[in-house]
Design a protein around this motif. Structure first.
Motif, PDB file in Angstrom:
ATOM      1  N   GLU A  14       0.831  -1.202   0.000  1.00 43.68           N
ATOM      2  CA  GLU A  14       0.000   0.000   0.000  1.00 43.68           C
ATOM      3  C   GLU A  14       0.868   1.257   0.000  1.00 43.68           C
ATOM      4  O   GLU A  14       0.619   2.199  -0.754  1.00 43.68           O
ATOM      5  CB  GLU A  14      -0.919  -0.001   1.218  1.00 43.68           C
ATOM      6  N   ALA A  15       1.893   1.282   0.846  1.00 43.24           N
ATOM      7  CA  ALA A  15       2.770   2.447   0.927  1.00 43.24           C
ATOM      8  C   ALA A  15       3.506   2.670  -0.391  1.00 43.24           C
ATOM      9  O   ALA A  15       3.704   3.818  -0.827  1.00 43.24           O
ATOM     10  CB  ALA A  15       3.763   2.277   2.071  1.00 43.24           C
ATOM     11  N   THR A  16       3.899   1.591  -1.045  1.00 46.75           N
ATOM     12  CA  THR A  16       4.599   1.700  -2.325  1.00 46.75           C
ATOM     13  C   THR A  16       3.681   2.242  -3.411  1.00 46.75           C
ATOM     14  O   THR A  16       4.077   3.107  -4.203  1.00 46.75           O
ATOM     15  CB  THR A  16       5.181   0.330  -2.729  1.00 46.75           C
ATOM     16  N   CYS A  17       2.453   1.741  -3.466  1.00 48.77           N
ATOM     17  CA  CYS A  17       1.474   2.263  -4.437  1.00 48.77           C
ATOM     18  C   CYS A  17       1.263   3.757  -4.250  1.00 48.77           C
ATOM     19  O   CYS A  17       1.275   4.534  -5.218  1.00 48.77           O
ATOM     20  CB  CYS A  17       0.140   1.540  -4.289  1.00 48.77           C
ATOM     21  N   ARG A  18       1.100   4.147  -3.023  1.00 48.80           N
ATOM     22  CA  ARG A  18       0.836   5.560  -2.712  1.00 48.80           C
ATOM     23  C   ARG A  18       1.996   6.444  -3.177  1.00 48.80           C
ATOM     24  O   ARG A  18       1.794   7.482  -3.834  1.00 48.80           O
ATOM     25  CB  ARG A  18       0.589   5.712  -1.216  1.00 48.80           C
ATOM     26  N   LEU A  19       3.222   6.035  -2.863  1.00 48.43           N
ATOM     27  CA  LEU A  19       4.380   6.847  -3.223  1.00 48.43           C
ATOM     28  C   LEU A  19       4.599   6.874  -4.736  1.00 48.43           C
ATOM     29  O   LEU A  19       4.931   7.929  -5.297  1.00 48.43           O
ATOM     30  CB  LEU A  19       5.630   6.309  -2.514  1.00 48.43           C
ATOM     31  N   LEU A  20       4.408   5.753  -5.395  1.00 47.78           N
ATOM     32  CA  LEU A  20       4.573   5.711  -6.848  1.00 47.78           C
ATOM     33  C   LEU A  20       3.609   6.668  -7.541  1.00 47.78           C
ATOM     34  O   LEU A  20       3.994   7.409  -8.457  1.00 47.78           O
ATOM     35  CB  LEU A  20       4.366   4.291  -7.362  1.00 47.78           C
ATOM     36  N   VAL A  21       2.351   6.651  -7.119  1.00 52.59           N
ATOM     37  CA  VAL A  21       1.366   7.553  -7.727  1.00 52.59           C
ATOM     38  C   VAL A  21       1.725   9.009  -7.427  1.00 52.59           C
ATOM     39  O   VAL A  21       1.638   9.881  -8.313  1.00 52.59           O
ATOM     40  CB  VAL A  21      -0.062   7.210  -7.245  1.00 52.59           C
ATOM     41  N   GLN A  22       2.146   9.286  -6.212  1.00 53.15           N
ATOM     42  CA  GLN A  22       2.556  10.647  -5.855  1.00 53.15           C
ATOM     43  C   GLN A  22       3.691  11.144  -6.746  1.00 53.15           C
ATOM     44  O   GLN A  22       3.790  12.335  -7.042  1.00 53.15           O
ATOM     45  CB  GLN A  22       2.986  10.706  -4.389  1.00 53.15           C
ATOM     46  N   LYS A  23       4.530  10.209  -7.203  1.00 56.36           N
ATOM     47  CA  LYS A  23       5.679  10.584  -8.028  1.00 56.36           C
ATOM     48  C   LYS A  23       5.376  10.505  -9.522  1.00 56.36           C
ATOM     49  O   LYS A  23       6.271  10.601 -10.360  1.00 56.36           O
ATOM     50  CB  LYS A  23       6.873   9.696  -7.669  1.00 56.36           C
ATOM     51  N   GLY A  24       4.102  10.331  -9.873  1.00 54.96           N
ATOM     52  CA  GLY A  24       3.686  10.436 -11.260  1.00 54.96           C
ATOM     53  C   GLY A  24       3.633   9.154 -12.058  1.00 54.96           C
ATOM     54  O   GLY A  24       3.494   9.185 -13.284  1.00 54.96           O
ATOM     55  N   HIS A  25       3.737   8.017 -11.394  1.00 59.15           N
ATOM     56  CA  HIS A  25       3.698   6.740 -12.095  1.00 59.15           C
ATOM     57  C   HIS A  25       2.286   6.146 -12.095  1.00 59.15           C
ATOM     58  O   HIS A  25       1.467   6.479 -11.240  1.00 59.15           O
ATOM     59  CB  HIS A  25       4.675   5.760 -11.443  1.00 59.15           C
ATOM     60  N   LYS A  26       2.037   5.246 -13.046  1.00 62.05           N
ATOM     61  CA  LYS A  26       0.782   4.494 -13.071  1.00 62.05           C
ATOM     62  C   LYS A  26       0.989   3.173 -12.344  1.00 62.05           C
ATOM     63  O   LYS A  26       2.024   2.515 -12.539  1.00 62.05           O
ATOM     64  CB  LYS A  26       0.338   4.221 -14.513  1.00 62.05           C
ATOM     65  N   VAL A  27       0.010   2.787 -11.527  1.00 66.68           N
ATOM     66  CA  VAL A  27       0.201   1.618 -10.663  1.00 66.68           C
ATOM     67  C   VAL A  27      -0.998   0.680 -10.745  1.00 66.68           C
ATOM     68  O   VAL A  27      -2.147   1.109 -10.604  1.00 66.68           O
ATOM     69  CB  VAL A  27       0.403   2.046  -9.192  1.00 66.68           C
ATOM     70  N   ILE A  28      -0.718  -0.602 -10.973  1.00 72.46           N
ATOM     71  CA  ILE A  28      -1.708  -1.661 -10.809  1.00 72.46           C
ATOM     72  C   ILE A  28      -1.493  -2.244  -9.416  1.00 72.46           C
ATOM     73  O   ILE A  28      -0.429  -2.791  -9.124  1.00 72.46           O
ATOM     74  CB  ILE A  28      -1.524  -2.770 -11.856  1.00 72.46           C
ATOM     75  N   GLY A  29      -2.488  -2.096  -8.574  1.00 71.85           N
ATOM     76  CA  GLY A  29      -2.405  -2.647  -7.228  1.00 71.85           C
ATOM     77  C   GLY A  29      -3.165  -3.956  -7.168  1.00 71.85           C
ATOM     78  O   GLY A  29      -4.378  -3.998  -7.405  1.00 71.85           O
ATOM     79  N   ALA A  30      -2.457  -5.056  -6.886  1.00 77.71           N
ATOM     80  CA  ALA A  30      -3.066  -6.384  -6.872  1.00 77.71           C
ATOM     81  C   ALA A  30      -3.069  -6.947  -5.456  1.00 77.71           C
ATOM     82  O   ALA A  30      -2.077  -6.834  -4.734  1.00 77.71           O
ATOM     83  CB  ALA A  30      -2.313  -7.329  -7.799  1.00 77.71           C
ATOM     84  N   ALA A  31      -4.187  -7.541  -5.066  1.00 80.22           N
ATOM     85  CA  ALA A  31      -4.307  -8.169  -3.745  1.00 80.22           C
ATOM     86  C   ALA A  31      -5.591  -8.983  -3.718  1.00 80.22           C
ATOM     87  O   ALA A  31      -6.432  -8.887  -4.622  1.00 80.22           O
ATOM     88  CB  ALA A  31      -4.315  -7.125  -2.630  1.00 80.22           C
ATOM     89  N   ARG A  32      -5.758  -9.776  -2.667  1.00 86.45           N
ATOM     90  CA  ARG A  32      -6.976 -10.567  -2.510  1.00 86.45           C
ATOM     91  C   ARG A  32      -8.155  -9.690  -2.110  1.00 86.45           C
ATOM     92  O   ARG A  32      -9.286  -9.912  -2.538  1.00 86.45           O
ATOM     93  CB  ARG A  32      -6.763 -11.655  -1.455  1.00 86.45           C
ATOM     94  N   ARG A  33      -7.908  -8.676  -1.279  1.00 88.47           N
ATOM     95  CA  ARG A  33      -8.994  -7.871  -0.697  1.00 88.47           C
ATOM     96  C   ARG A  33      -9.330  -6.696  -1.603  1.00 88.47           C
ATOM     97  O   ARG A  33      -8.785  -5.599  -1.461  1.00 88.47           O
ATOM     98  CB  ARG A  33      -8.595  -7.404   0.705  1.00 88.47           C
ATOM     99  N   LEU A  34     -10.239  -6.948  -2.540  1.00 90.39           N
ATOM    100  CA  LEU A  34     -10.574  -5.948  -3.544  1.00 90.39           C
ATOM    101  C   LEU A  34     -11.138  -4.684  -2.913  1.00 90.39           C
ATOM    102  O   LEU A  34     -10.850  -3.573  -3.386  1.00 90.39           O
ATOM    103  CB  LEU A  34     -11.571  -6.530  -4.543  1.00 90.39           C
ATOM    104  N   GLU A  35     -11.911  -4.831  -1.848  1.00 89.02           N
ATOM    105  CA  GLU A  35     -12.523  -3.634  -1.236  1.00 89.02           C
ATOM    106  C   GLU A  35     -11.456  -2.693  -0.688  1.00 89.02           C
ATOM    107  O   GLU A  35     -11.609  -1.458  -0.759  1.00 89.02           O
ATOM    108  CB  GLU A  35     -13.527  -4.033  -0.139  1.00 89.02           C
ATOM    109  N   ARG A  36     -10.369  -3.232  -0.166  1.00 89.01           N
ATOM    110  CA  ARG A  36      -9.274  -2.381   0.327  1.00 89.01           C
ATOM    111  C   ARG A  36      -8.620  -1.637  -0.840  1.00 89.01           C
ATOM    112  O   ARG A  36      -8.241  -0.470  -0.718  1.00 89.01           O
ATOM    113  CB  ARG A  36      -8.235  -3.241   1.056  1.00 89.01           C
ATOM    114  N   LEU A  37      -8.474  -2.323  -1.955  1.00 86.60           N
ATOM    115  CA  LEU A  37      -7.891  -1.694  -3.142  1.00 86.60           C
ATOM    116  C   LEU A  37      -8.807  -0.601  -3.697  1.00 86.60           C
ATOM    117  O   LEU A  37      -8.337   0.448  -4.164  1.00 86.60           O
ATOM    118  CB  LEU A  37      -7.635  -2.745  -4.214  1.00 86.60           C
ATOM    119  N   GLN A  38     -10.102  -0.851  -3.656  1.00 91.04           N
ATOM    120  CA  GLN A  38     -11.048   0.151  -4.149  1.00 91.04           C
ATOM    121  C   GLN A  38     -11.025   1.401  -3.268  1.00 91.04           C
ATOM    122  O   GLN A  38     -11.144   2.524  -3.775  1.00 91.04           O
ATOM    123  CB  GLN A  38     -12.443  -0.459  -4.218  1.00 91.04           C
TER     124      GLN A  38
END
Length: 249
Positions: A14-38
């Motif tokens: 989660e922390a990596t996704c957040r920082l990547l997006v903040q730095k202008g990258h596109k991110v696919i976040g994959a996990a079992r818990r779809l509601e957390r990703l949403q």
């Protein structure tokens, strides 16, 4: 960059996704818990794509990759973050089902997803596989048994990928954290025993998920000709124990 991060619903992912997006990258976040990703998508916006994936289920990996929108298929960086530890019992008392879950997630899942993503990186002429190892893959400790062995596998797999891919513009890095708190790691290891988990981090200034995310993003953003083979990180409060010697009574 277009980055796929597994285990994206909490902790390092989660922390990596957040920082990547903040730095202008596109991110696919994959996990079992779809509601957390949403929920994370609500925060991060259109640069973040939530994808339900259980890396320990190979069919789940296939379905998730097959259903990626066309604009999200050119994955340039794979962050193999999904993984877990279960139990801290000695080997003769450990639950074999826990061992199997760790092997299926930390080894089989990571290996399978890497194999699925590498051909596309090769075809596009660029790519970076960032694996989440652990100091447990280098330094044994009581109760680490199969968890440590899975992370030793990740370490050696990363090195052998580098050997296989030499001459190709694909980088491979193994990130090896030490004691890191503020995540679900110990709560999962101790199967919801929050008090037991809390004691692991008591009176210690531990690493945070943000520390690991900073490291992952730094590695990914280095020049394409530079490969960080491995990077081992510990809090200042953690170091190395003396050898354990069992003495006769």
């Amino acid at each position: 960059m277009l980055v796929l991060v597994t285990g994206a619903s909490a902790g390092f992912g989660e922390a990596t996704c957040r920082l990547l997006v903040q730095k202008g990258h596109k991110v696919i976040g994959a996990a079992r818990r779809l509601e957390r990703l949403q929920d994370l998508q609500q925060e991060l916006g259109a640069a973040f794509l939530p994808v339900q994936m259980d890396v320990s289920d190979l069919n789940s990996v296939d379905v998730a990759l097959q259903n990626l929108p066309e604009a999200w298929q050119g994955i340039e960086v794979l962050v193999n973050n999904a993984g877990l530890a279960l139990g801290l019992e000695p080997a003769d008392k450990a639950d074999f089902a826990d061992w199997l879950t760790m092997i299926n997630t930390n080894i089989i899942g990571l290996t399978y997803l890497t194999r699925k993503i590498l051909p596309g990186m090769d075809a596009r002429g660029r790519g970076h596989v960032i694996n989440l190892g652990s100091v447990a893959g280098t330094y044994p400790y009581p109760g680490g048994n199969v968890y440590g062995a899975t992370k030793a596998y990740v370490k050696q797999f990363s090195l052998n990928l580098r050997a296989d891919l030499v001459g190709k513009p694909i980088r491979v890095t193994n990130v090896e954290p030490g004691l890191c708190g503020g995540t679900e790691f110990s709560n999962v290891r101790f199967k919801g025993d929050d008090d037991k988990a809390a004691k692991v981090y008591e009176k210690v200034q531990y690493l945070t998920a943000e520390d690991i995310a900073n490291t992952i993003v730094w590695v990914a953003e280095q020049p394409a000709h530079m490969n960080v083979n491995s990077i081992e990180i510990m809090p200042v409060a953690q170091a190395f124990s003396p050898f354990n010697v069992a003495r006769e009574a």
